[in-house]
Scaffold this active site. Structure first.
Site, mmCIF file in Angstrom:
data_model
loop_
_atom_site.group_PDB
_atom_site.id
_atom_site.type_symbol
_atom_site.label_atom_id
_atom_site.label_comp_id
_atom_site.label_asym_id
_atom_site.label_seq_id
_atom_site.Cartn_x
_atom_site.Cartn_y
_atom_site.Cartn_z
ATOM 1 N N HIS A 1 -9.806 0.115 -5.099
ATOM 2 C CA HIS A 1 -8.759 -0.549 -4.318
ATOM 3 C C HIS A 1 -7.413 -0.001 -4.737
ATOM 4 C CE1 HIS A 1 -11.711 -3.343 -2.876
ATOM 5 N NE2 HIS A 1 -12.113 -3.510 -4.125
ATOM 6 N N ARG B 1 -9.158 -12.302 -2.433
ATOM 7 C CA ARG B 1 -9.309 -10.896 -2.831
ATOM 8 C C ARG B 1 -9.889 -10.745 -4.235
ATOM 9 N NH1 ARG B 1 -6.631 -8.242 1.379
ATOM 10 N NH2 ARG B 1 -4.892 -9.471 2.149
ATOM 11 N N ASP C 1 -25.768 -4.573 0.167
ATOM 12 C CA ASP C 1 -27.181 -4.174 0.151
ATOM 13 C C ASP C 1 -27.337 -2.669 0.317
ATOM 14 O OD1 ASP C 1 -27.928 -6.770 -0.250
ATOM 15 O OD2 ASP C 1 -28.757 -7.105 1.760
ATOM 16 N N TYR D 1 0.796 -1.235 0.000
ATOM 17 C CA TYR D 1 0.000 0.000 0.000
ATOM 18 C C TYR D 1 0.825 1.280 0.000
ATOM 19 C CZ TYR D 1 -3.570 -3.408 1.314
ATOM 20 O OH TYR D 1 -4.406 -4.487 1.328
ATOM 21 N N ASN E 1 -13.764 2.447 -0.886
ATOM 22 C CA ASN E 1 -12.748 1.411 -0.674
ATOM 23 C C ASN E 1 -13.104 0.765 0.653
ATOM 24 O OD1 ASN E 1 -10.615 -0.258 -0.216
ATOM 25 N ND2 ASN E 1 -9.016 1.250 -0.646
#
Ligand code: DQA
Length: 145
Positions: free
Chosen positions: A100, A111, A87, A22, A74
Site C-alpha cells: 500500500h 483500512r 483465496d 497518494y 496493491n
C-alpha cells in the site's frame, strides 16, 4: 527476479485522486520508477492494473505459468473485503507481497483490516512508491535471489 506488479481498483487514478494521500505522480510515472529500479538490479518487471476483481484473480492464477518469481499486489480497497482475492493468493504457489502506498493504519478504521495479509508473505505500507521497492527487497531476501 521476474516480478509482476498488480494494482487493483482505483489505482489507475493515482496522481489524480486524493493527491494529499497518494501524491501527484501518475501510475505510469510510479511504474517507470519501479521499472528503473528493477533494471538497475537486473530484475525483470511487468505491470498490470484492473478495476475488476475477477481480472485480478485471473492474473494471480496465471502468474506461475507466465514464469513470475513473485507478485506485488496493491489491491486497493479490495484489500479490505475481497475473499475472492484472498483465496486466489492462497491458491497459488508464487509468493505475493501486499503493498500500500499510504499508511493504512493511520487512516480510517476499515483500512486497518486486510483480508489478504494472512496469505501474503509480508506487507509494506506507508512509503509511497517506496512500498513497492521495499516489497521487492523483502521478496529478494525471501527467495534469496
Ligand atoms: C491503498 C490503500 C487502500 O485502503 C485504498 O483503498 C487504496 C489504495 C494504498 O495504496 O494506500 O485504493 O491500497
Amino acid at each position: 527476479m521476474k516480478i509482476l506488479v498488480i494494482n487493483g481498483v482505483n489505482l489507475n487514478l493515482t496522481g489524480k485522486r486524493e493527491k494529499g494521500v497518494y501524491g501527484s505522480e501518475t501510475l505510469d510515472e510510479l511504474n517507470a520508477k519501479i521499472a528503473a529500479y528493477c533494471q538497475k538490479n537486473g530484475d525483470e518487471v511487468a505491470f498490470y492494473q484492473s478495476n475488476i476483481e475477477g481480472e485480478l484473480v485471473n492474473q494471480l492464477h496465471a502468474a506461475k505459468e507466465a514464469g513470475y518469481d513473485c507478485v506485488l499486489l496493491n489491491a486497493g480497497a479490495f484489500t479490505h473485503y475481497s475473499y475472492a482475492l484472498r483465496d486466489a493468493v492462497a491458491a497459488i504457489s508464487v509468493p505475493v507481497a501486499e503493498v500500500h502506498m499510504s499508511n493504512v493504519h493511520a487512516r480510517e478504521e476499515f483500512r486497518k483490516e486486510s483480508v489478504l495479509s494472512s496469505v501474503c508473505k509480508g506487507t509494506v505500507f506507508g512509503f509511497g512508491v517506496g512500498s513497492y521497492l521495499g516489497a521487492i527487497e523483502g521478496l529478494r531476501v525471501l527467495l534469496a535471489k
